[in-house]
Scaffold this active site. Structure first.
Site, PDB file in Angstrom:
ATOM      1  N   HIS A   1       0.724  -1.076  -0.126  1.00  0.00           N
ATOM      2  CA  HIS A   1       0.025   0.038   0.000  1.00  0.00           C
ATOM      3  C   HIS A   1       0.854   1.147  -0.151  1.00  0.00           C
ATOM      4  O   HIS A   1       0.768   2.326  -0.747  1.00  0.00           O
ATOM      5  CB  HIS A   1      -0.784  -0.286   1.136  1.00  0.00           C
ATOM      6  CG  HIS A   1      -1.807   1.092   1.156  1.00  0.00           C
ATOM      7  ND1 HIS A   1      -2.730   1.399   0.339  1.00  0.00           N
ATOM      8  CD2 HIS A   1      -2.383   1.823   2.059  1.00  0.00           C
ATOM      9  CE1 HIS A   1      -3.597   2.136   0.405  1.00  0.00           C
ATOM     10  NE2 HIS A   1      -3.344   2.645   1.722  1.00  0.00           N
TER      11      HIS A   1
ATOM     12  N   ARG B   1     -10.504   5.470  -5.046  1.00  0.00           N
ATOM     13  CA  ARG B   1     -10.308   4.647  -3.725  1.00  0.00           C
ATOM     14  C   ARG B   1     -10.920   5.410  -2.553  1.00  0.00           C
ATOM     15  O   ARG B   1     -10.563   6.240  -2.009  1.00  0.00           O
ATOM     16  CB  ARG B   1      -8.620   4.641  -3.435  1.00  0.00           C
ATOM     17  CG  ARG B   1      -8.110   3.937  -4.625  1.00  0.00           C
ATOM     18  CD  ARG B   1      -6.459   3.594  -4.013  1.00  0.00           C
ATOM     19  NE  ARG B   1      -5.746   2.608  -5.207  1.00  0.00           N
ATOM     20  CZ  ARG B   1      -5.011   3.390  -6.362  1.00  0.00           C
ATOM     21  NH1 ARG B   1      -4.693   4.745  -6.214  1.00  0.00           N
ATOM     22  NH2 ARG B   1      -4.184   2.539  -6.838  1.00  0.00           N
TER      23      ARG B   1
ATOM     24  N   ARG C   1     -14.800   3.031  -6.061  1.00  0.00           N
ATOM     25  CA  ARG C   1     -14.707   1.711  -5.345  1.00  0.00           C
ATOM     26  C   ARG C   1     -15.308   1.754  -3.922  1.00  0.00           C
ATOM     27  O   ARG C   1     -15.068   2.532  -3.244  1.00  0.00           O
ATOM     28  CB  ARG C   1     -13.334   1.353  -5.497  1.00  0.00           C
ATOM     29  CG  ARG C   1     -13.145  -0.130  -4.663  1.00  0.00           C
ATOM     30  CD  ARG C   1     -11.825  -0.749  -4.790  1.00  0.00           C
ATOM     31  NE  ARG C   1     -10.885  -0.014  -4.157  1.00  0.00           N
ATOM     32  CZ  ARG C   1      -9.514  -0.140  -4.403  1.00  0.00           C
ATOM     33  NH1 ARG C   1      -8.918  -0.977  -5.127  1.00  0.00           N
ATOM     34  NH2 ARG C   1      -8.696   0.599  -3.307  1.00  0.00           N
TER      35      ARG C   1
ATOM     36  N   GLU D   1      -9.869  -9.240  -9.131  1.00  0.00           N
ATOM     37  CA  GLU D   1      -8.543  -9.641  -8.418  1.00  0.00           C
ATOM     38  C   GLU D   1      -8.625 -10.915  -7.770  1.00  0.00           C
ATOM     39  O   GLU D   1      -7.647 -11.327  -7.495  1.00  0.00           O
ATOM     40  CB  GLU D   1      -8.782  -8.325  -7.464  1.00  0.00           C
ATOM     41  CG  GLU D   1      -9.645  -8.036  -6.800  1.00  0.00           C
ATOM     42  CD  GLU D   1      -9.771  -6.798  -5.787  1.00  0.00           C
ATOM     43  OE1 GLU D   1      -8.598  -5.964  -5.859  1.00  0.00           O
ATOM     44  OE2 GLU D   1     -10.697  -6.570  -5.275  1.00  0.00           O
TER      45      GLU D   1
ATOM     46  N   ASN E   1      -2.773  -5.683  -9.141  1.00  0.00           N
ATOM     47  CA  ASN E   1      -1.957  -6.144  -7.569  1.00  0.00           C
ATOM     48  C   ASN E   1      -2.387  -7.015  -7.094  1.00  0.00           C
ATOM     49  O   ASN E   1      -1.532  -8.070  -6.721  1.00  0.00           O
ATOM     50  CB  ASN E   1      -2.055  -4.596  -7.124  1.00  0.00           C
ATOM     51  CG  ASN E   1      -1.682  -3.458  -7.732  1.00  0.00           C
ATOM     52  OD1 ASN E   1      -1.055  -3.433  -8.680  1.00  0.00           O
ATOM     53  ND2 ASN E   1      -2.226  -2.217  -7.254  1.00  0.00           N
ATOM     54  N   ASP E   2      -3.790  -7.343  -6.785  1.00  0.00           N
ATOM     55  CA  ASP E   2      -4.256  -8.373  -6.022  1.00  0.00           C
ATOM     56  C   ASP E   2      -4.263  -9.630  -6.756  1.00  0.00           C
ATOM     57  O   ASP E   2      -3.885 -10.596  -6.403  1.00  0.00           O
ATOM     58  CB  ASP E   2      -5.517  -7.935  -5.288  1.00  0.00           C
ATOM     59  CG  ASP E   2      -5.434  -7.306  -3.835  1.00  0.00           C
ATOM     60  OD1 ASP E   2      -4.283  -7.754  -3.351  1.00  0.00           O
ATOM     61  OD2 ASP E   2      -6.092  -6.549  -3.624  1.00  0.00           O
TER      62      ASP E   2
ATOM     63  N   ARG F   1       2.585  -9.470  -1.110  1.00  0.00           N
ATOM     64  CA  ARG F   1       3.018  -8.469  -1.627  1.00  0.00           C
ATOM     65  C   ARG F   1       3.702  -7.469  -0.782  1.00  0.00           C
ATOM     66  O   ARG F   1       4.317  -6.596  -1.136  1.00  0.00           O
ATOM     67  CB  ARG F   1       1.898  -7.762  -2.520  1.00  0.00           C
ATOM     68  CG  ARG F   1       0.909  -6.789  -1.879  1.00  0.00           C
ATOM     69  CD  ARG F   1       0.058  -5.988  -2.941  1.00  0.00           C
ATOM     70  NE  ARG F   1      -0.733  -5.273  -2.455  1.00  0.00           N
ATOM     71  CZ  ARG F   1      -1.635  -4.767  -2.835  1.00  0.00           C
ATOM     72  NH1 ARG F   1      -2.141  -5.576  -3.942  1.00  0.00           N
ATOM     73  NH2 ARG F   1      -2.547  -3.751  -2.303  1.00  0.00           N
TER      74      ARG F   1
ATOM     75  N   CYS G   1      -7.110  -1.344 -13.727  1.00  0.00           N
ATOM     76  CA  CYS G   1      -6.959  -0.152 -12.864  1.00  0.00           C
ATOM     77  C   CYS G   1      -5.609  -0.572 -11.997  1.00  0.00           C
ATOM     78  O   CYS G   1      -5.467   0.271 -11.089  1.00  0.00           O
ATOM     79  CB  CYS G   1      -8.300   0.201 -12.141  1.00  0.00           C
ATOM     80  SG  CYS G   1      -8.766  -1.229 -10.922  1.00  0.00           S
TER      81      CYS G   1
END
Length: 754
Positions: free
Chosen positions: A360, A467, A503, A605, A628-629, A639, A676
């Site tokens: 993050h 976000r 989101r 994801e 990412n996920d 990660r 995204c």
């Protein structure tokens, strides 16, 4: 056995001078195993193992004898990366005679590698005159010690140079971490929310003992007052004999007990923190060694007392640190609340001791367009304060107190980076299309700093990912519905006529809410995203109502559901969204205001939802891939964990093949899909995605101009020819080599980075 191991490792960690630490190590190991010789060799950059300390060999050989990585038994241990146990070492064909070390009297040999993150740091050996194989217990002891020593010895030279520094506590050197966000910055280290554990304190000298004494006395005074308050508060609940512990603490703080010892250490030149650490750990170890159980417990009391004094020392120290003009924020884990405390114009870089490339903290750095380096926890947090730092986010390197010549080189690189950025920005007003005319939609990811992230609204196609968790994270409570309405109105108003994908609240994992803590063994596989909000419909409904109310008069809202792993979650979320719509519509009844219908989408994801795409397409309007996920879950890699950071790579062939299949399936279903995740903002990543057929990308605002500039210089037919080679690769390294070769042939490689 375990206590001996712990004591040996602690002694090495607490000694600031590397040579003294290693000398103590070999003596302690020799004594613990009752052997005749113990030695330690450390690897250097010239591919040699240098004898750094010995108790049993010729002491004059220390520092002067080096053995090649492929030479002798020491080199063999390093090559095999496992223990070597020989009864008659001198008869072995790999034995190398080195007269200077005087080891002819020893026959038995046991060598164990010291390995950190697959890298051999050195070799630890014990030797005996008797012809014998060392026992399994002895071998196990040495192996266990080598494992524990590895994390202590890594960056040991850096620690030593810090402890020997002057009042300004400057240190020169280079640290290798993980590249979190690209770019280069020069600034001063500013430590935020430092931990207060003695393990994080490395010993340092001072040139101002009087100032350190004053700080110590002040911390003691505050600690005594704290004990008085605790005793008073607990007096109604505890018997007198239990309350006596507070009297014991008071006595320990007096000059006749610990106080005199700590003062003497400060007069000897140690700073207050170092003096406190040396004395507390010395007395605590003495109590630990006692046979009487009651006296052994006093070691715990000593540590508790010392911890409280240390906390107050650190509090006063942190308050006196002035925010530098150019801040390199350093923390165990950088959070959104930390970023909010530093003026944006002063923040030049981020160093997060924990975390990895797509943690993050790294994502926040990329959103702000500032370089970041992650995974540097070998160097204690306090060493970073007030250090002049060069942060190289491209290579994941930190240079501390660099020489003037190096500083000038990096300033030149920063200037070149700025020139490249200006080159990209000069074309940001042009259409987002390939050289052959293929059109793309380029949107921005937002949520951290909306004014910065939407600085070029006329040159983008909207917000592809807003976000919403950031406004929740920086508060001390859940925001009210009215507060959320005003916030979402502001965001929607920045993109008139363009879509804004909001989101729903996505917390958990590495994004905790300070007022709603979630403690789990494995948070990334736990209660996060839609799982949490569906369990708390009172939170979900308030947020959806706020979004819908904010959308009145704008009509550009798209709602995105995160962390969907099952179709039943989609059904439940749609039911609640419908309920919220009815509630808002009831409020508007009788007025001429119409409630716009918001599109609803799902984040892809979690791998399971990729195999339910046809059913998903019948339920929602679009999907957005969070690379990412998706990478994290496909590769089973946390990660945030630097130990497995090398395994996390969105360029992994399995990830790319999954993305290709997803694109083909969505096209067959005529189901709108966008990207995204961070992969869309990387030059190599966006070229591969475009080759697959993706044409809708959302990325950090800082990457948008570069990506548009790049896409305008490639032909889709060229990328489609490259795709089979990419999908046939067996490793991320091969993928990158293919893309770099393509960019080089197009004469674009040197224009993407200084």
């Amino acid at each position: 056995m375990l206590s001996q191991l712990r004591r040996i490792v602690q002694d090495v960690a607490q000694e600031p001078v590397l040579n003294k630490a290693l000398a103590g190590l070999v003596s302690n190991v020799k004594r613990a195993l009752n052997t005749e010789c113990c030695s330690v060799y450390l690897a250097d950059y010239q591919q040699h193992f240098t004898l750094m300390a010995t108790d049993g060999l010729n002491p004059e050989a220390v520092g002067s004898i080096s053995i090649g990585f492929s030479e002798g038994l020491i080199g063999w241990v390093g090559q095999r990366e496992e223990p070597i146990n020989l009864a008659q070492a001198h008869l072995h064909p790999r034995f190398k005679v080195t007269p200077e070390v005087s080891e002819e009297k020893f026959s038995a040999f046991l060598g164990c590698p010291i390995i950190h993150h697959r890298k051999v740091l050195g070799v630890l050996t014990i030797q005996q005159g008797e012809n014998r194989v060392f026992s399994e217990d002895e071998e196990s002891f040495l192996v266990t010690l080598g494992v524990q020593l590895a994390s202590v010895l890594v960056n040991a030279e850096m620690r030593q140079s810090v402890s020997q520094s002057s009042t300004q506590q400057k240190v020169t050197g280079q640290l290798q971490g993980l590249p979190g966000a690209p770019g280069i910055a020069i600034g001063e280290g500013y430590v935020m929310e430092p931990s207060s554990d003695f393990d994080d304190i490395s010993l340092r000298k001072t040139d101002d003992p009087e100032k350190e004494l004053s700080r110590f006395y002040k911390a003691v005074k505050i600690t005594k007052a704290e004990f008085n308050r605790l005793a008073e508060r607990m007096s109604a609940h505890l018997p007198a004999d239990a309350l006596a512990i507070f009297d014991v603490y008071h006595q320990l703080l007096e000059a006749a007990s610990l106080g005199d010892e700590i003062e003497a250490q400060i007069h000897d030149g140690w700073c207050a923190k170092s003096a406190l650490k040396r004395v507390v750990e010395k007395f605590a170890r003495q109590f630990d060694d006692m046979d009487d159980p009651y006296l052994r417990e006093r070691g715990t009391d000593i540590r508790d007392l010392g911890q409280r004094v240390l906390n107050h020392l650190l509090d006063t120290e942190q308050r006196h640190h002035k925010l530098p003009e150019k801040v390199v924020l350093v923390a165990e884990n950088v959070t959104a609340t930390m970023l909010a405390e530093i003026p944006r114009h002063q923040l030049v870089a981020i160093v997060s001791l924990k975390g990895s490339v797509n943690s993050h903290a790294a994502i926040m750095a990329r959103a702000l367009g500032i370089p970041a380096v992650m995974g540097l926890d070998e160097l204690p947090l306090f060493h970073w304060q007030e250090q002049l730092l060069i942060v190289d986010g491209y290579r994941g390197q930190i240079l501390m107190a660099p020489a003037d010549a190096i500083l000038a080189e990096y300033q030149t690189l920063i200037s070149e980076d700025a020139q490249l950025s200006a080159q990209y920005l000069s074309e940001i007003h042009l259409p987002a299309q390939s050289a052959c005319g293929g059109r793309f939609s380029l949107m921005v990811n937002a949520g951290l700093a909306i004014d910065l992230e939407t600085s070029h609204p006329s040159h983008t196609d909207g917000i592809g990912l807003y976000r919403t968790e950031y406004p929740f994270i920086v508060r001390t409570r859940f925001p009210t519905e009215a507060e959320q309405v005003e916030l979402y109105k502001t965001v929607l108003a920045t993109q008139p006529g363009k879509g804004v994908v909001m989101r729903t609240l996505d917390v958990g994992g590495d994004k905790p809410l300070p007022y709603f803590p979630i403690s789990e063994e494995n948070p990334f596989l736990g209660w996060r995203g839609i799982r949490m909000t569906l369990d708390h419909p009172e939170i979900f409904l308030v947020q959806i109502r706020a979004m819908l109310r904010a959308n009145i008069g704008h009509g550009n809202l798209h709602i995105l559901l995160p962390m969907i792993s099952d179709l039943s979650e989609v059904d439940e979320a749609l039911r609640l969204i419908k309920q919220a719509s009815f509630e808002v519509a009831d409020e508007l009844e009788g007025s001429e205001i119409q409630l716009p219908k918001a599109k609803v989408g799902v984040m892809v994801e979690v791998p399971s939802i990729m195999y339910q795409l046809p059913e998903l397409a019948r339920k929602v309007d679009f999907c957005s891939v969070g690379t990412n996920d998706l990478t994290q879950y496909l590769l089973a890699v946390d990660r945030n964990n630097p130990r497995v950071a090398s395994l996390y790579d969105a360029m992994h062939p399995a990830v790319l093949r999954a993305l290709h299949q997803l694109c083909l399936q969505s096209q067959a279903l005529q189901f709108p899909v966008s990207i995204c995740g961070e992969l869309a903002g990387e030059p190599a990543g966006v070229l591969i995605l475009a080759a697959m057929g993706y044409d809708k990308f959302s990325m950090n605002n800082s990457n948008l101009a570069k990506i548009k500039w790049l896409l305008r210089r490639v032909h889709l037919s060229e990328l489609q020819l490259l795709l089979p080679e990419i999908l046939a690769c067996q490793s991320p390294k091969q993928v990158r080599q293919h893309v770099q070769r393509f960019l080089d042939q197009k004469h674009l490689l040197n224009q993407l980075r200084a």
